[in-house]
Design a protein around this motif. Sequence first.
Motif, short mmCIF file in Angstrom:
data_model
loop_
_atom_site.label_atom_id
_atom_site.label_comp_id
_atom_site.label_asym_id
_atom_site.label_seq_id
_atom_site.Cartn_x
_atom_site.Cartn_y
_atom_site.Cartn_z
N LEU A 124 14.20 4.25 -3.02
CA LEU A 124 14.66 5.25 -1.45
C LEU A 124 13.49 5.37 -0.86
O LEU A 124 13.59 4.76 0.34
CB LEU A 124 15.17 6.94 -1.65
N ALA A 125 11.92 6.08 -0.78
CA ALA A 125 10.94 5.40 -0.50
C ALA A 125 10.55 4.44 0.42
O ALA A 125 10.30 4.92 1.65
CB ALA A 125 9.90 6.53 -1.23
N THR A 126 10.41 3.49 -0.31
CA THR A 126 9.74 2.55 0.27
C THR A 126 11.45 1.56 1.63
O THR A 126 10.27 1.01 2.25
CB THR A 126 9.50 1.64 -0.93
N VAL B 50 12.69 -4.57 -2.05
CA VAL B 50 13.60 -4.80 -3.18
C VAL B 50 12.81 -6.04 -4.30
O VAL B 50 11.91 -5.62 -5.19
CB VAL B 50 15.15 -5.45 -3.02
N SER B 51 12.31 -7.56 -3.20
CA SER B 51 12.12 -7.81 -4.00
C SER B 51 10.04 -7.72 -5.03
O SER B 51 9.68 -8.02 -5.40
CB SER B 51 11.75 -9.25 -3.43
N ASN B 52 9.64 -6.98 -3.31
CA ASN B 52 7.72 -6.61 -3.54
C ASN B 52 8.22 -4.78 -4.60
O ASN B 52 6.92 -5.50 -5.06
CB ASN B 52 7.81 -5.93 -2.11
N LEU B 53 9.06 -4.62 -4.95
CA LEU B 53 9.08 -3.25 -5.78
C LEU B 53 9.11 -4.61 -7.24
O LEU B 53 8.69 -3.98 -7.87
CB LEU B 53 10.32 -2.72 -5.28
N LEU C 237 14.48 8.72 -12.31
CA LEU C 237 14.55 9.77 -11.09
C LEU C 237 13.54 9.11 -10.07
O LEU C 237 13.70 8.59 -9.07
CB LEU C 237 14.44 10.69 -11.41
N GLY C 238 12.02 8.84 -10.50
CA GLY C 238 11.02 8.47 -10.05
C GLY C 238 10.82 7.03 -9.65
O GLY C 238 10.99 7.10 -8.34
N GLY C 239 11.96 6.55 -10.46
CA GLY C 239 11.72 4.91 -9.83
C GLY C 239 12.70 5.11 -8.33
O GLY C 239 12.72 4.36 -8.17
N VAL C 240 14.45 5.70 -8.88
CA VAL C 240 15.14 5.63 -7.53
C VAL C 240 14.36 6.09 -6.20
O VAL C 240 14.60 6.04 -5.48
CB VAL C 240 16.23 6.45 -8.29
N LEU C 241 13.51 7.33 -6.84
CA LEU C 241 13.03 7.94 -5.60
C LEU C 241 11.56 7.50 -4.82
O LEU C 241 11.97 6.81 -2.93
CB LEU C 241 12.09 9.70 -5.79
N ALA D 99 0.75 -1.10 0.01
CA ALA D 99 -0.12 0.46 0.18
C ALA D 99 1.24 1.09 -0.04
O ALA D 99 0.66 2.08 -0.81
CB ALA D 99 -0.85 0.25 1.20
N TRP D 100 1.61 0.88 1.09
CA TRP D 100 2.72 2.53 0.60
C TRP D 100 3.80 2.48 -0.37
O TRP D 100 3.65 3.33 -1.03
CB TRP D 100 3.85 2.16 2.28
N THR D 101 3.65 1.71 -1.73
CA THR D 101 4.39 1.22 -2.13
C THR D 101 4.02 1.90 -2.99
O THR D 101 4.38 3.32 -4.32
CB THR D 101 4.78 0.35 -2.87
N LEU D 102 2.33 1.60 -3.23
CA LEU D 102 1.48 2.41 -4.51
C LEU D 102 1.07 3.99 -4.48
O LEU D 102 1.36 4.70 -5.25
CB LEU D 102 0.17 1.06 -4.30
N CYS D 103 1.31 4.00 -2.83
CA CYS D 103 1.08 5.52 -2.83
C CYS D 103 1.96 6.21 -3.04
O CYS D 103 1.94 7.50 -3.56
CB CYS D 103 0.72 5.79 -1.08
N CYS D 104 3.18 5.41 -3.00
CA CYS D 104 4.11 6.56 -3.19
C CYS D 104 4.28 6.76 -4.88
O CYS D 104 4.46 7.77 -5.59
CB CYS D 104 5.37 5.88 -3.10
N GLU D 105 3.87 6.12 -5.37
CA GLU D 105 4.18 5.15 -6.82
C GLU D 105 3.30 6.90 -7.28
O GLU D 105 3.33 7.14 -8.87
CB GLU D 105 3.76 3.91 -7.46
N ARG D 106 1.47 6.79 -7.31
CA ARG D 106 0.73 7.88 -7.39
C ARG D 106 0.95 8.86 -7.21
O ARG D 106 1.20 9.72 -8.55
CB ARG D 106 -0.55 7.44 -6.96
#
Length: 321
Positions: free
Chosen positions: A60-62, A176-179, A53-57, A35-42
């Motif tokens: 880092l965020a996750t 990392v696996s979840n990403l 750059l967004g992928g790197v951020l 859920a946190w990963t999806l929130c950051c992605e959106r």
Amino acid sequence: MGLSVHLLLILGACALDALLGDPVYRLHPIRVLGAWTLCCERWLFAVGLNGYLGGVLLWLATVAGALGSWWLVHAALALLHPWLAMGWDLFIAYSLLCARDLLTQGWRVLAALDDLPLARAELQRLVSRDTETLPPAGVVRATIESLSENLTDGVLTPLWALCLFGLPGLILVKVVSNLDSMVGYKNARYARFGWAGARSDDLVHWLPARLSVPLIRLAAALLRLHSRLVFPTALRYHALLPSPNSGWSEAAFAGALRVRLVGPIWHQGHLVNAVFMGDPDWPAELGADDLRRALQLVLAACLIALLAGLVLAPLRSLMPW
């Protein structure tokens, strides 16, 4: 963390996983992480950061979110009592190990083989390929392939990360696996945005994937399977798969069982592979006995991996955290 506490954490987490399996509830750490990963992605896509750059951020965020959340709770509980912090660590470690679930799902497919639609449905829990038209042999092959691949991704890397680097190492591997499972796709949306997640996943599994081969050979020898075929088969066929890592354990299983794996694979109605892994004179029409031997091989490999991890665990004292 002292060595005795570290060993207790490893053994306790593995024992809970073996006895109880992965806990299923709404706030499971992996669900929260997703859920946190999806929130950051959106949010990153909303502000136009949908490239490298967004992928790197996102990475880092996750990672920071997962490690920070664990540490904050650990620190707060440690102020109350050290054993509360230890209990928290044990719960998180147990929640992030999944050897029993992998074996359980394989046994479910095995138990359902007499009911082909049910076997296909159980297989769908393990794979992303099309399963609706798979014959019985195809169901067995796909199950063995998933078991062998997930032996590395789901068991060896997380377990050895816990043994060598402690709970932070295990958390990092699972993040990392979840990403990779969420954004590591080569499509229009994620080709650049998911690059950091996919490449870091390749990196963390690189060594465990190759170490899986001698591990599987030893397990095959203990079970009196075709252990002498493991190394030559892994060397010859590992590059058949596009992943830099998954081919090693899958090819090693093909050799240990002396069977042909992979073959025709359909994904969303498209044939994505037609080549078999294994020598042409090995059987590809596999059945329940082959799947049963594969499950025994997974179990033996998991036990050997745990012993190896316990031997390496004292190296944890060299880590700065």
